[in-house]
Design a protein around this motif. Structure first.
Motif, mmCIF file in Angstrom:
data_model
loop_
_atom_site.group_PDB
_atom_site.id
_atom_site.type_symbol
_atom_site.label_atom_id
_atom_site.label_comp_id
_atom_site.label_asym_id
_atom_site.label_seq_id
_atom_site.Cartn_x
_atom_site.Cartn_y
_atom_site.Cartn_z
ATOM 1 N N VAL A 93 -18.908 16.465 -1.376
ATOM 2 C CA VAL A 93 -18.501 17.504 -2.720
ATOM 3 C C VAL A 93 -18.990 18.874 -2.382
ATOM 4 C CG1 VAL A 93 -19.515 17.716 -5.189
ATOM 5 C CG2 VAL A 93 -19.236 15.653 -4.270
ATOM 6 N N GLU A 139 -17.028 20.193 -6.557
ATOM 7 C CA GLU A 139 -15.431 19.721 -6.514
ATOM 8 C C GLU A 139 -15.527 18.662 -5.143
ATOM 9 O OE1 GLU A 139 -11.438 22.438 -6.090
ATOM 10 O OE2 GLU A 139 -12.261 21.963 -4.173
ATOM 11 N N VAL A 140 -14.728 17.660 -5.561
ATOM 12 C CA VAL A 140 -14.487 16.522 -4.668
ATOM 13 C C VAL A 140 -13.458 16.925 -3.353
ATOM 14 C CG1 VAL A 140 -13.756 14.074 -3.909
ATOM 15 C CG2 VAL A 140 -14.812 14.754 -6.148
ATOM 16 N N ARG A 141 -14.005 17.409 -2.387
ATOM 17 C CA ARG A 141 -13.417 17.657 -0.845
ATOM 18 C C ARG A 141 -12.799 16.461 -0.344
ATOM 19 N NH1 ARG A 141 -16.452 21.664 2.718
ATOM 20 N NH2 ARG A 141 -14.630 21.154 4.189
ATOM 21 N N ALA A 142 -13.340 15.408 -0.403
ATOM 22 C CA ALA A 142 -12.960 14.179 0.360
ATOM 23 C C ALA A 142 -13.588 13.073 -0.155
ATOM 24 C CB ALA A 142 -13.191 14.287 1.847
ATOM 25 N N LEU A 199 -8.707 13.825 -5.262
ATOM 26 C CA LEU A 199 -8.949 14.953 -4.542
ATOM 27 C C LEU A 199 -9.099 16.129 -5.403
ATOM 28 C CD1 LEU A 199 -7.274 14.312 -1.251
ATOM 29 C CD2 LEU A 199 -9.714 14.285 -1.594
ATOM 30 N N GLY A 200 -10.037 17.040 -5.350
ATOM 31 C CA GLY A 200 -10.236 18.091 -6.145
ATOM 32 C C GLY A 200 -11.030 18.077 -7.686
#
Lengths: 249, 134
Positions: B79, B56-59, B102-103
């Motif tokens: 990620v 999951e993309v955190r930033a 994001l996410g």
């Protein structure tokens, strides 16, 4: 570097929600508005929100005016003991500022610190120790100069310096608290985004700004009646300095 | 098929490309690349573990301004792959905030980043969006 700090702000947004390109741009709008009262700022021009958002994109969500300005600069502090101060002139004693806390911290290990520098933990640790040393809390502060190397960084440091509730930096900014007429003025100098970021001088420059207000010598940008202020600086890798200064009795 | 070399030692190529990490046998802290001692607990024994290939993309940031020779814009991201944070670019996606969020769910993907005069390919990695329904 712009990309690193962009991600630091975005990561806060992922964790707590509420961030947007416009929110970060409005932080920059505040600091540039503050800079118009600072004749020593590298840039003392006010920008509209549209100008900031429409400027050259460096690393989303930071456009050029949301990045600290490259510049040369110098700042200095003369530190003396209480005993030495008593031997100086009345005028020097009047202008003296008390260092109520002086803290330097570095990073503990954090899960993701190998891939994205962690500017949060060490700032929070430094702030906690500084408040303890000084015997004051965030609500006692009359002004804060913090390390807004990018607009995205300023947001996370509201939280790290405990100026707001954990996770509450977006609401805190949206309340208007950090404008110079708000309850917790932040970067009334214009911040690094306006006054510039001459790396080694930046930390002392923030101390100087706070000291200048405590002396009542900040002219048009004076925060009236300022008695206690906090200055914050970081360097990636990371190191963090937090000072709490108080007006001489 | 041309010979392939991975961009980094922790990228394992083959039928199921994946990343590996050195995991501290005492506290479980994970590191990419060589590690002599654990920054978390100070011990010096590590085992090699596979890192999840989805995450999951955190930033993220979309870099629009870079040194000469670096193609922009590109998306740099952090990620979260099952608890292990990975730094990589997001690839096979439009580099704009309408397509990168994001996410978002992503998966590991490899790409040829260069070929030498003998035809040997350098293989890099990034993360790409997981298609709906995948």
């Amino acid at each position: 570097m712009p990309g690193v700090f962009a991600q630091i702000g975005m990561e806060y947004g992922h964790r707590y929600g509420g961030t947007s390109f416009e929110l970060f741009a409005r932080i920059s709008e505040k600091n540039h508005a503050h800079s118009t009262l600072n004749p020593l700022a590298a840039y003392s021009k006010r920008f509209t929100l549209e100008e900031i958002m429409g400027d050259l994109m460096i690393a989303y969500p930071n456009t050029r005016p949301m990045c600290s300005a490259n510049c040369d600069g110098a700042a200095a502090a003369v530190v003396v003991s209480g005993a030495k101060l008593k031997t100086l002139s009345i005028e020097q004693q009047r202008r003296a500022v008390k260092i109520s806390a002086s803290v330097l911290t570095t990073d503990p290990w954090e899960e993701s610190c190998q891939i994205l520098p962690d500017v949060n933990t060490l700032t929070r640790n430094a702030a906690a120790l500084a408040y303890e040393q000084a015997g004051v809390g965030p609500s006692d502060l009359d002004l804060v100069e913090l390390h807004d190397c990018f607009a995205t960084a300023e947001l996370v440091h509201y939280d790290n310096l405990m100026l707001c509730e954990v996770g509450g930096a977006v609401d805190f900014f949206n309340s208007g608290a950090t404008w110079r007429d708000g309850s917790m003025p932040v970067n009334v100098s214009g911040g690094l985004e306006s006054k510039g970021h001459p790396i080694a001088a930046t930390g002392i420059a923030n101390v100087w700004e706070v000291a200048t207000h405590l002396r009542g010598e900040a002219a048009d940008r004076q925060i009236a009646g300022a008695k206690v202020g906090l200055a914050h600086v970081i360097g990636l890798g990371s190191a963090c300095g937090v000072h709490i200064l108080e007006k001489a009795a | 098929m041309a010979e392939q070399v991975p961009l980094v030692d922790y990228l394992v190529l083959g039928d199921a490309p994946h990343l590996t990490a050195h995991e501290c046998t005492t506290c479980g802290a994970r590191y990419f690349d060589r590690r002599n001692g654990c920054a978390s607990c100070g011990t010096d024994e590590f085992t090699t573990v596979d890192v999840a290939t989805t995450g999951e993309v955190r930033a993220f940031t979309i870099v629009a301004f870079a040194a000469p020779g670096v193609r922009v814009p590109y998306v740099a991201a952090m990620v979260d792959c099952g608890g292990t944070s990975v730094r990589a670019n997001l690839i096979n996606v439009e580099p704009d905030p309408e397509h990168v969020t994001l996410g978002m769910a992503v998966r590991l993907a490899t790409e040829v980043i260069g070929t030498d005069e003998r035809g040997t390919e350098a293989i890099g990695f990034g993360f790409e969006p997981v298609p709906a329904g995948a």
